[in-house]
Design a protein around this motif. Structure first.
Motif, mmCIF file in Angstrom:
data_model
loop_
_atom_site.group_PDB
_atom_site.id
_atom_site.type_symbol
_atom_site.label_atom_id
_atom_site.label_comp_id
_atom_site.label_asym_id
_atom_site.label_seq_id
_atom_site.Cartn_x
_atom_site.Cartn_y
_atom_site.Cartn_z
ATOM 1 N N ARG A 26 0.878 -1.337 -0.012
ATOM 2 C CA ARG A 26 0.023 -0.156 0.021
ATOM 3 C C ARG A 26 0.876 1.417 -0.058
ATOM 4 O O ARG A 26 1.315 1.632 1.057
ATOM 5 C CB ARG A 26 -0.807 -0.047 1.299
ATOM 6 C CG ARG A 26 -1.956 -1.324 1.360
ATOM 7 C CD ARG A 26 -2.690 -1.295 0.138
ATOM 8 N NE ARG A 26 -3.469 -2.670 0.169
ATOM 9 C CZ ARG A 26 -4.594 -3.056 0.889
ATOM 10 N NH1 ARG A 26 -5.303 -1.656 1.394
ATOM 11 N NH2 ARG A 26 -5.215 -3.919 0.698
ATOM 12 N N GLN A 27 0.983 1.798 -1.213
ATOM 13 C CA GLN A 27 2.062 2.932 -1.207
ATOM 14 C C GLN A 27 1.278 4.393 -0.976
ATOM 15 O O GLN A 27 0.036 4.302 -0.766
ATOM 16 C CB GLN A 27 2.570 3.126 -2.731
ATOM 17 C CG GLN A 27 3.502 1.777 -2.823
ATOM 18 C CD GLN A 27 4.013 1.773 -4.367
ATOM 19 O OE1 GLN A 27 3.231 2.398 -5.320
ATOM 20 N NE2 GLN A 27 5.208 0.899 -4.466
ATOM 21 N N THR A 28 2.001 5.177 -0.977
ATOM 22 C CA THR A 28 1.154 6.726 -0.910
ATOM 23 C C THR A 28 1.855 7.702 -1.753
ATOM 24 O O THR A 28 2.858 7.593 -2.375
ATOM 25 C CB THR A 28 1.776 7.358 0.431
ATOM 26 O OG1 THR A 28 1.129 8.705 0.851
ATOM 27 C CG2 THR A 28 3.178 7.234 1.043
ATOM 28 N N LEU A 29 1.220 8.631 -2.303
ATOM 29 C CA LEU A 29 1.462 9.617 -3.179
ATOM 30 C C LEU A 29 2.097 10.748 -2.109
ATOM 31 O O LEU A 29 1.978 10.912 -1.129
ATOM 32 C CB LEU A 29 0.275 10.311 -3.893
ATOM 33 C CG LEU A 29 -0.098 9.154 -5.011
ATOM 34 C CD1 LEU A 29 -1.840 9.941 -5.333
ATOM 35 C CD2 LEU A 29 0.617 8.873 -6.019
ATOM 36 N N GLY A 30 2.715 11.553 -2.872
ATOM 37 C CA GLY A 30 3.449 12.720 -2.240
ATOM 38 C C GLY A 30 2.362 13.867 -1.679
ATOM 39 O O GLY A 30 2.831 14.782 -0.918
ATOM 40 N N ILE A 31 1.348 13.993 -2.483
ATOM 41 C CA ILE A 31 0.149 14.937 -2.214
ATOM 42 C C ILE A 31 -1.094 14.148 -2.060
ATOM 43 O O ILE A 31 -1.193 13.167 -2.590
ATOM 44 C CB ILE A 31 0.142 16.032 -3.412
ATOM 45 C CG1 ILE A 31 -0.420 15.164 -4.576
ATOM 46 C CG2 ILE A 31 1.619 16.528 -3.560
ATOM 47 C CD1 ILE A 31 -0.815 16.302 -5.818
ATOM 48 N N PRO A 32 -1.985 14.691 -1.367
ATOM 49 C CA PRO A 32 -3.360 14.394 -1.087
ATOM 50 C C PRO A 32 -4.066 14.252 -2.533
ATOM 51 O O PRO A 32 -3.927 15.040 -3.465
ATOM 52 C CB PRO A 32 -4.187 15.259 -0.411
ATOM 53 C CG PRO A 32 -3.108 16.239 0.127
ATOM 54 C CD PRO A 32 -1.903 16.207 -0.634
ATOM 55 N N SER A 84 5.518 19.621 1.092
ATOM 56 C CA SER A 84 6.961 19.847 1.618
ATOM 57 C C SER A 84 8.023 19.276 0.753
ATOM 58 O O SER A 84 7.796 18.198 -0.088
ATOM 59 C CB SER A 84 7.013 18.994 3.080
ATOM 60 O OG SER A 84 5.819 19.469 3.778
ATOM 61 N N GLU A 85 8.980 19.959 0.801
ATOM 62 C CA GLU A 85 10.223 19.481 -0.078
ATOM 63 C C GLU A 85 10.447 18.200 0.863
ATOM 64 O O GLU A 85 10.617 18.093 1.905
ATOM 65 C CB GLU A 85 11.242 20.394 -0.024
ATOM 66 C CG GLU A 85 11.011 21.450 -1.107
ATOM 67 C CD GLU A 85 12.176 22.428 -1.224
ATOM 68 O OE1 GLU A 85 13.071 22.656 -0.576
ATOM 69 O OE2 GLU A 85 12.105 23.178 -2.367
ATOM 70 N N ASN A 86 11.273 17.287 0.214
ATOM 71 C CA ASN A 86 12.061 16.238 0.845
ATOM 72 C C ASN A 86 11.238 15.511 1.828
ATOM 73 O O ASN A 86 11.659 15.318 3.145
ATOM 74 C CB ASN A 86 13.226 16.609 1.346
ATOM 75 C CG ASN A 86 14.173 17.253 0.068
ATOM 76 O OD1 ASN A 86 14.273 16.750 -0.992
ATOM 77 N ND2 ASN A 86 14.812 18.486 0.485
ATOM 78 N N PRO A 87 10.213 14.959 1.527
ATOM 79 C CA PRO A 87 9.211 14.535 2.701
ATOM 80 C C PRO A 87 9.766 13.052 3.329
ATOM 81 O O PRO A 87 10.522 12.239 2.543
ATOM 82 C CB PRO A 87 7.850 14.086 2.058
ATOM 83 C CG PRO A 87 8.162 14.018 0.520
ATOM 84 C CD PRO A 87 9.390 15.076 0.384
ATOM 85 N N VAL A 88 9.787 12.817 4.372
ATOM 86 C CA VAL A 88 10.353 11.561 5.244
ATOM 87 C C VAL A 88 9.338 10.470 5.107
ATOM 88 O O VAL A 88 8.261 10.712 5.467
ATOM 89 C CB VAL A 88 10.699 12.268 6.952
ATOM 90 C CG1 VAL A 88 10.972 10.785 7.281
ATOM 91 C CG2 VAL A 88 11.443 13.084 6.873
ATOM 92 N N ASP A 101 3.023 2.430 3.299
ATOM 93 C CA ASP A 101 3.743 3.491 3.276
ATOM 94 C C ASP A 101 3.226 4.953 3.987
ATOM 95 O O ASP A 101 2.026 4.946 3.809
ATOM 96 C CB ASP A 101 4.282 3.806 1.763
ATOM 97 C CG ASP A 101 5.222 2.758 1.277
ATOM 98 O OD1 ASP A 101 5.715 1.965 2.036
ATOM 99 O OD2 ASP A 101 5.572 2.960 0.114
ATOM 100 N N TYR A 102 3.958 5.752 4.593
ATOM 101 C CA TYR A 102 3.652 6.917 5.067
ATOM 102 C C TYR A 102 4.496 8.085 4.883
ATOM 103 O O TYR A 102 5.865 7.917 4.564
ATOM 104 C CB TYR A 102 3.370 6.727 6.676
ATOM 105 C CG TYR A 102 2.492 5.700 6.976
ATOM 106 C CD1 TYR A 102 1.030 5.805 7.287
ATOM 107 C CD2 TYR A 102 2.847 4.298 7.271
ATOM 108 C CE1 TYR A 102 0.414 4.899 7.701
ATOM 109 C CE2 TYR A 102 1.994 3.463 7.833
ATOM 110 C CZ TYR A 102 0.700 3.542 7.909
ATOM 111 O OH TYR A 102 -0.086 2.766 8.380
ATOM 112 N N LEU A 103 3.950 9.263 5.013
ATOM 113 C CA LEU A 103 4.899 10.317 5.061
ATOM 114 C C LEU A 103 4.787 10.837 6.443
ATOM 115 O O LEU A 103 3.678 10.909 6.930
ATOM 116 C CB LEU A 103 4.311 11.461 3.999
ATOM 117 C CG LEU A 103 4.074 11.069 2.586
ATOM 118 C CD1 LEU A 103 3.424 12.206 1.867
ATOM 119 C CD2 LEU A 103 5.690 10.762 2.232
ATOM 120 N N SER A 104 6.068 11.255 6.955
ATOM 121 C CA SER A 104 6.007 11.767 8.164
ATOM 122 C C SER A 104 6.190 13.175 8.305
ATOM 123 O O SER A 104 7.175 13.616 7.764
ATOM 124 C CB SER A 104 7.153 10.870 9.027
ATOM 125 O OG SER A 104 7.408 11.326 10.477
#
Length: 249
Positions: free
Chosen positions: A25-31, A68-72, A112-115
């Motif tokens: 289950r991946q995630t995109l960088g934006i909603p 955000s730039e360079n999301p974790v 996957d998540y963005l922190s």
């Protein structure tokens, strides 16, 4: 002169669902658009079974997003029950998949998540929209349902801080980003820098796309989990000087 509702999204964890037919289950960088519509509808108090209202929201609100730039990136693991492979049986719903416990097995699923990422969102409403931007602003200040960032395990870490602003889009986003950062820096919270590039729908007079992509994230049915494709533009939505964070004195 265009009018926009601007709000922020920030949380310790967020996940904006990609297509996920298997165990990854991946995630995109934006909603996704479905996620943003869900946030607005949740604030108003619209439940999943109100299909006509979902359609009205999808057709009458357009979004511009920068993040955000360079999301974790982070990842965790879940165990999921699935039916054993049987080509003679066609399951149409998750309920049908779980209907026979003796035929179930367990697989490992990764998520996957963005922190600690931050997004700035601008909403534009069409004349026939079910709620005006002013009404949406009031609901977002006191949302009916608890807001979360993609998954229910990912609550919002900050208020939306919705603002109604008029003008050219770059100027509006730049002014709001500075206002949000100054307010949060004053209490010791430094937000990550925003990318100057972002995504928007349809043509926008003061924005020029670098490229155009298609994404299947417009909800057709919330109860059946059906989505259709849309075209979105990618390009510069924020001036560099407006994307920089400042440190509190």
């Amino acid at each position: 002169m265009d009018q926009f509702l601007i709000f922020q999204l920030f949380g310790p964890m967020a996940s904006w669902g990609e297509c996920a037919p298997g165990g990854v289950r991946q995630t995109l960088g934006i909603p996704t658009k479905s996620a943003l519509l869900g946030i607005l509808e949740g604030a108003v108090g619209i439940t999943r079974d109100r299909e006509k209202m979902h359609g009205a929201f999808a057709a009458n609100y357009e979004f511009v997003i920068c993040g955000s730039e360079n999301p974790v990136w982070a990842q965790d693991f879940h165990t999921v029950q699935v039916p054993k492979e049987n080509k003679k049986i066609l399951y149409l719903t998750r309920k049908e998949e779980l209907s026979n416990p003796e035929q179930l097995e367990t697989i490992l699923s990764t998520r996957d998540y963005l922190s600690d990422s931050w997004w700035l969102v601008a909403v534009k409403a069409k004349p026939q929209a079910p709620y005006s931007l002013e009404e949406l602003k009031e609901y977002m200040e006191r949302p009916t349902f608890t807001p979360y960032l993609g998954r229910k395990s990912n609550p919002s870490g900050l208020p939306f801080c919705p603002q109604i602003m008029s003008g050219d889009l770059k100027g509006v986003l730049g002014s709001c980003s500075k206002k949000f950062k100054e307010k949060l820096n004053s209490v010791g919270l430094n937000l990550p820098e925003l990318q100057t590039d972002g995504y928007w729908e349809r043509e926008c007079q003061d924005l020029k796309p670098k490229f155009i992509i298609r994404r299947r994230d417009v909800p057709l049915s919330r109860t059946k989990w059906l989505f259709e494709e849309r075209t979105i533009n990618y390009g510069e939505v924020l001036n560099r000087e407006d994307s920089q964070c400042t440190t509190p004195e």
